[in-house]
Design an enzyme around this catalytic site. Structure first.
Site, PDB file in Angstrom:
ATOM      1  CE1 TYR A  56      -3.289  -2.770   0.292  1.00 51.05           C
ATOM      2  CE2 TYR A  56      -3.737  -2.136   2.543  1.00 51.05           C
ATOM      3  CZ  TYR A  56      -4.011  -2.925   1.456  1.00 51.05           C
ATOM      4  OH  TYR A  56      -5.009  -3.867   1.543  1.00 51.05           O
ATOM      5  CG  LEU A 206     -19.313   0.987   2.869  1.00 48.83           C
ATOM      6  CD1 LEU A 206     -18.950   2.434   3.186  1.00 48.83           C
ATOM      7  CD2 LEU A 206     -20.770   0.712   3.216  1.00 48.83           C
ATOM      8  NE  ARG A 208     -12.840  -2.915  -3.597  1.00 46.76           N
ATOM      9  CZ  ARG A 208     -13.194  -4.158  -3.911  1.00 46.76           C
ATOM     10  NH1 ARG A 208     -14.469  -4.495  -3.979  1.00 46.76           N
ATOM     11  NH2 ARG A 208     -12.272  -5.073  -4.133  1.00 46.76           N
ATOM     12  N   GLY A 209     -17.434   1.911  -2.246  1.00 42.89           N
ATOM     13  CA  GLY A 209     -18.214   3.144  -2.270  1.00 42.89           C
ATOM     14  C   GLY A 209     -19.453   3.055  -3.131  1.00 42.89           C
ATOM     15  N   PRO A 229     -15.878  -3.250 -13.032  1.00 41.67           N
ATOM     16  CG  PRO A 229     -15.755  -5.259 -14.176  1.00 41.67           C
ATOM     17  CD  PRO A 229     -15.186  -4.546 -12.985  1.00 41.67           C
TER      18      PRO A 229
END
Length: 330
Positions: A56, A206, A208-209, A229
């Site tokens: 990261y 979530l 990725r939002g 996608p």
């Protein structure tokens, strides 16, 4: 903060964990000062489980954790680190390396960046490697015996790989995506880890939002969502309708949509620990309230009707990344 045991015989940790990936980019430019403040706010709220990866920000995330933990007792934080992913100088992915020598090398660098002499949970980020999973588990088990690691984990592993690794050394936890829109693990992987007494650390709660009242079609063009996608074209339009149904349920309960999503994952079992991917203190404060939410049976039935298993349109990663997921192997 409530606590849960990580697996049948693992350590007790906070019922919610903090996923730190977004503090090093991916969802927009990082703000180190706010990131450190958010990590410290999580610790102050009773969150002990901190999840990171040595890749990261190419070590940035671990050094950020070191700064956030400065002045605190080491046992206040349960540090989970993923390893194995390789990057190129232009920040592209370059495969995975799970050779025993590479694992020991990755760990040496992580210990130095974190400023600690042990890591609580150590796990390969992916199993896309010619190295047998038995050898990976055995190498980490050696590091446990040497005192550098406390517990062994896996990430995005299939039921078969989990069984093979667990036959070599006790696996404490499996980290894998699990949410209202990603429920594939319920078929084979979740039953498998429960058979072996392994805890589940759920990321992507979530999506990725995507499970957000603020998400729009343009959201998918930025950062890592551009490769997912579910954020594009007809997939997004269909998924937005599912999210709208969830938003209506949350509103009726007086909850925010993220609170509902986390409360649902928490309701799936006492062996599940969801990770909060908050980028700031406001997001963290909102989701923390989910720890005190109990969803009634009729609410759970309503959620199931609105968003049944398999309802999401599009795969959770692009085709190239899906090919690297042992968890998606037939």
């Amino acid at each position: 903060m409530h606590q849960r045991q990580l697996g049948k015989s693992g350590p007790r940790v906070s019922v919610l964990g903090l996923g730190c990936m977004a503090f090093s980019g991916g969802y927009g430019p990082p703000d180190d000062a706010e990131s450190i403040a958010t990590i410290r706010a999580a610790l102050d709220a009773g969150i002990s489980y901190l999840d990171s990866g040595d890749f990261y920000g190419m070590g940035h995330n671990e050094m950020l954790l070191r700064e956030a933990l400065r002045g605190r007792a080491r046992d206040q934080a349960f540090i989970s680190i993923k390893f194995g992913a390789l990057r190129t100088p232009d920040l592209k992915w370059d495969g995975y390396d799970l050779r025993p020598a590479a694992i020991r090398n990755f760990l040496a660098y992580s210990l130095r960046r974190l400023g600690t002499d042990y890591i609580d949970l150590y796990q390969p980020a992916r199993l896309d490697s010619p190295v047998p999973v038995e050898d990976v588990a055995g190498t980490i088990a050696d590091l446990v015996r040497q005192g550098y690691v406390r517990h062994i984990g896996l990430s995005e592993a299939s039921a078969g790989s989990i069984a093979r690794a667990h036959s070599v050394a006790p696996i404490a936890a499996l980290q894998i995506e699990y949410s209202l829109l990603s429920r594939g693990i319920e078929d084979a992987i979740l039953p498998a880890i429960r058979t072996h007494g392994i805890g589940l650390v759920a990321y992507g709660v979530l999506s990725r939002g995507l499970i957000s009242p603020q998400v729009t079609a343009t959201t998918g063009s930025a950062g890592i969502r551009g490769r997912m996608p579910r954020f594009h074209g007809e997939n997004f339009a269909a998924n937005a309708k599912l999210v709208a149904s969830l938003q209506a349920i949350a509103a009726d309960l007086g909850l925010t949509l993220p609170q509902l999503a986390f409360a649902w994952v928490l309701s799936r079992g006492d062996d599940i620990l969801p990770l909060i991917g908050a980028r700031n203190r406001a997001q963290l404060a909102d989701i923390l309230k989910a720890a005190d939410v109990t969803l009634a049976p009729e609410v759970l039935r309503r959620i199931e009707t609105a968003v049944p298993k398999g309802a999401a349109s599009g795969t959770r990663y692009g085709a190239e990344q899906m090919a690297h997921l042992d968890s998606e192997a037939p």
